[in-house]
Design an enzyme around this catalytic site. Sequence first.
Site, PDB file in Angstrom:
ATOM      1  N   HIS A 129      14.637  75.815  33.258  1.00  0.00           N
ATOM      2  CA  HIS A 129      13.624  76.684  33.895  1.00  0.00           C
ATOM      3  C   HIS A 129      14.005  76.958  35.336  1.00  0.00           C
ATOM      4  CE1 HIS A 129       9.646  78.117  35.253  1.00  0.00           C
ATOM      5  NE2 HIS A 129       9.366  78.270  33.985  1.00  0.00           N
ATOM      6  N   ILE A 154      13.128  77.296  39.121  1.00  0.00           N
ATOM      7  CA  ILE A 154      11.779  77.481  39.653  1.00  0.00           C
ATOM      8  C   ILE A 154      10.875  76.413  39.049  1.00  0.00           C
ATOM      9  CG2 ILE A 154       9.773  79.018  39.750  1.00  0.00           C
ATOM     10  CD1 ILE A 154      11.668  81.393  39.612  1.00  0.00           C
ATOM     11  N   GLY A 166       4.834  76.692  36.787  1.00  0.00           N
ATOM     12  CA  GLY A 166       3.479  76.737  37.325  1.00  0.00           C
ATOM     13  C   GLY A 166       2.588  75.654  36.751  1.00  0.00           C
ATOM     14  N   VAL A 167       2.785  75.330  35.465  1.00  0.00           N
ATOM     15  CA  VAL A 167       1.945  74.295  34.851  1.00  0.00           C
ATOM     16  C   VAL A 167       2.201  72.928  35.490  1.00  0.00           C
ATOM     17  CG1 VAL A 167       1.653  75.484  32.648  1.00  0.00           C
ATOM     18  CG2 VAL A 167       3.653  74.034  32.999  1.00  0.00           C
ATOM     19  N   GLU A 182      -0.312  70.376  37.271  1.00  0.00           N
ATOM     20  CA  GLU A 182      -0.289  68.957  36.915  1.00  0.00           C
ATOM     21  C   GLU A 182      -0.186  68.089  38.169  1.00  0.00           C
ATOM     22  OE1 GLU A 182      -0.130  65.299  35.024  1.00  0.00           O
ATOM     23  OE2 GLU A 182      -0.791  67.250  34.241  1.00  0.00           O
TER      24      GLU A 182
END
Length: 235
Positions: free
Chosen positions: A114, A120, A123-124, A128
């Site tokens: 990723h 990057i 976003g999750v 978290e």
Amino acid sequence: MVVPFFALLAFWACSAPVARALLGGGTLPAVRASSNKGLRSEAAEEAEAPSVTAQSISALTSEVSTVFPLEEVQKILPHRYPFALVDKVVAYEAGKRAVGVKSVTFNEPQFTGHFPDRPIMPGVLQIEALAQLAGVVCLQMEGAEPGAVRPLYCPSDALLTKTNSNALFPSQVFFFAGVDGVKWKRPVVPGDTLVMEVEIKAWKAKFGIAKASGRAYVDGNLAVEVKEMTFALAK
């Protein structure tokens, strides 16, 4: 008008050095050169002096104290590698709020895929990380037990009584129950320092339900914000 001869002679005597200087034969250019040399020397010294040093950059956070270092965070949160996303806590108000830091490095496994050519932070995982910081607050509130989650089987179970096994292996953890109002403002990449802040909006100890909001910054710029996160305390 007739100018007296002595007046002309006096004028020539005064202006001759200037005239010779203009013609290159006097001392005035030397004075100017000396002055210019001094100015150039000062400018050169300023140019040679480094404007950014390791010490000056490091000093930017000299007034930021650590409330919970990593070792203390791990006594509160059950998360471990590769899912431990709070490196330290730098501000804390019991039952109310916390400010924590996550240093993003290329060595983290998610960057393998990723993305291979442009790493990057997902976003999750940013959400978290905010949730884990909220857990630092929530797991120290009334009715919660901080610490690592007890495994389903412990080889030393036979040596532990019910009382001391609970002390060594606290068995509570917060689960995500909902997330609302998430907005990402900029990519978070390796080399960034994600500075996170969470605020506890509600805590119902009887039901083990907590609500919190959060936001995170990189270099003072908002990277992600969450209007509401809901957690359920599970045993």
